[in-house]
Design a protein around this motif. Structure first.
Motif, PDB file in Angstrom:
ATOM      1  N   LYS A   1       0.757  -1.198  -0.008  1.00  0.00           N
ATOM      2  CA  LYS A   1       0.006  -0.017   0.153  1.00  0.00           C
ATOM      3  C   LYS A   1       0.883   1.333  -0.029  1.00  0.00           C
ATOM      4  O   LYS A   1       1.897   1.355   0.806  1.00  0.00           O
TER       5      LYS A   1
ATOM      6  N   SER B   1      -7.452   5.719   2.670  1.00  0.00           N
ATOM      7  CA  SER B   1      -7.292   6.143   4.281  1.00  0.00           C
ATOM      8  C   SER B   1      -6.495   7.528   4.311  1.00  0.00           C
ATOM      9  O   SER B   1      -5.467   7.492   3.969  1.00  0.00           O
TER      10      SER B   1
ATOM     11  N   GLY C   1     -15.489   5.375  -0.987  1.00  0.00           N
ATOM     12  CA  GLY C   1     -14.624   4.271  -0.255  1.00  0.00           C
ATOM     13  C   GLY C   1     -13.294   4.903   0.596  1.00  0.00           C
ATOM     14  O   GLY C   1     -12.548   4.379   0.960  1.00  0.00           O
TER      15      GLY C   1
ATOM     16  N   ARG D   1     -11.974   6.560   3.628  1.00  0.00           N
ATOM     17  CA  ARG D   1     -12.253   6.903   5.008  1.00  0.00           C
ATOM     18  C   ARG D   1     -11.217   8.054   5.623  1.00  0.00           C
ATOM     19  O   ARG D   1     -10.140   8.401   5.225  1.00  0.00           O
TER      20      ARG D   1
ATOM     21  N   SER E   1      -5.089   1.083   8.445  1.00  0.00           N
ATOM     22  CA  SER E   1      -4.842  -0.047   7.856  1.00  0.00           C
ATOM     23  C   SER E   1      -6.557  -0.703   7.782  1.00  0.00           C
ATOM     24  O   SER E   1      -7.430  -0.073   8.123  1.00  0.00           O
ATOM     25  N   GLY E   2      -6.820  -1.870   7.334  1.00  0.00           N
ATOM     26  CA  GLY E   2      -7.886  -2.633   7.158  1.00  0.00           C
ATOM     27  C   GLY E   2      -8.461  -2.809   8.376  1.00  0.00           C
ATOM     28  O   GLY E   2      -9.819  -3.356   8.430  1.00  0.00           O
TER      29      GLY E   2
ATOM     30  N   SER F   1     -11.410  -0.660   9.093  1.00  0.00           N
ATOM     31  CA  SER F   1     -12.252  -0.569   7.676  1.00  0.00           C
ATOM     32  C   SER F   1     -13.483  -0.065   8.042  1.00  0.00           C
ATOM     33  O   SER F   1     -14.074   0.540   7.078  1.00  0.00           O
ATOM     34  N   PHE F   2     -14.386   0.113   9.020  1.00  0.00           N
ATOM     35  CA  PHE F   2     -15.401   0.804   9.319  1.00  0.00           C
ATOM     36  C   PHE F   2     -15.633   1.963  10.302  1.00  0.00           C
ATOM     37  O   PHE F   2     -16.432   2.324  10.897  1.00  0.00           O
TER      38      PHE F   2
ATOM     39  N   THR G   1     -14.564   5.820  10.432  1.00  0.00           N
ATOM     40  CA  THR G   1     -14.331   7.260   9.695  1.00  0.00           C
ATOM     41  C   THR G   1     -15.262   8.178  10.204  1.00  0.00           C
ATOM     42  O   THR G   1     -16.105   7.918  10.833  1.00  0.00           O
TER      43      THR G   1
END
Length: 253
Positions: free
Chosen positions: A6, A136, A178, A180, A231-232, A235-236, A238
């Motif tokens: 990444k 991100s 997509g 964040r 990082s992932g 992921s939720f 934000t």
């Protein structure tokens, strides 16, 4: 690895939290574009990462310059093919004058570094993230201007409070793409900027005592929180203001 392949920009990467994040992100597989004003120190961090097997390139410049923000993104594209995230970490504290004694030039300089530079960074980075289908953005804020403030920190508090509003706006506007966006709010951290302000042992003890853990953070501890947001694992997450403040916000004794 949490950031394997990444591409991430990190500003303020020549020392402190930014340098610690650069080393940690590299160990987690990130391809790094590092920015800071001090070219020699920035080069040393970059060389250290590359010699340890990581991949990093550097560009010295001023985050208050819109051209520098664009150049960092262009470097990410040319060196690594695109951009997946950024840790916009550079900051400025100010002189510590009370508000009525704060000159307009100082007010403008602190807001330019802590708030306007974040807008410039986001403005340059968001189109590149959209090209990759999301990513991100992490911005270094502070408990100052969020849960508390201290005398002599009017410009700093105002800029960091504004940063949270900016982060929330980015999260709402670009979540469908997509992207964040989160603010990371450290407590007292043993960076050059903070330690310069705490050269007196009594001052250092006072700052430590503001925290429930009764100590200041190591830069590496704040870098770990930045890694989570980048990082992932997040992921939720934000639009948040994530406190990594050692309990500063809840400590009254």
């Amino acid at each position: 690895m949490l950031l394997e392949d990444k591409v991430h920009i990190i500003t303020g990467a020549s020392s402190g939290i930014g340098a610690a994040a650069a080393r940690l992100f590299a160990r987690e597989g990130a391809l790094l574009v590092l920015g800071a004003r001090r070219q020699h120190e920035l080069g040393a961090v970059t060389d250290e990462i590359n010699q340890a097997g990581g991949r990093a390139v550097a560009l010295a410049g001023d985050v208050t310059d819109a051209g520098f923000a664009a150049d960092l993104v262009a470097l990410a594209r040319s060196e690594f093919g695109g951009l997946d995230g950024a840790f916009n970490n550079a900051g400025r504290m100010g002189s510590g004058s009370r508000l009525a004694e704060t000159e307009p030039g100082e007010w403008a300089a602190v807001l330019a570094t802590n708030l306007t530079a974040a807008y410039l960074a986001a403005r340059a980075q968001i189109p590149a993230l959209e090209e990759r289908g999301g990513g991100s953005l992490v911005f270094t804020g502070s408990f100052v201007g969020y849960t508390a403030t201290l005398p002599g920190m009017g410009p700093y508090a105002a800029s960091k409070a504004g940063l949270i509003g900016l982060v929330q706006s980015i999260a709402v506007e670009y979540g469908p793409a997509g992207i964040r966006a989160n603010a990371l709010l450290p407590g007292g951290t043993m960076t050059e900027m903070a330690m310069d302000a705490a050269t007196n042992p009594e001052t250092a003890a006072f700052i430590s005592g503001l925290h429930a853990l009764k100590r200041m953070a190591r830069p590496e501890e704040i870098a770990s929180a930045a890694l989570f947001l980048a990082s992932g694992l997040a992921s939720f997450v934000t639009g948040s203001a994530l406190l990594a403040d050692g309990g500063n916000s809840i400590c009254k004794v």
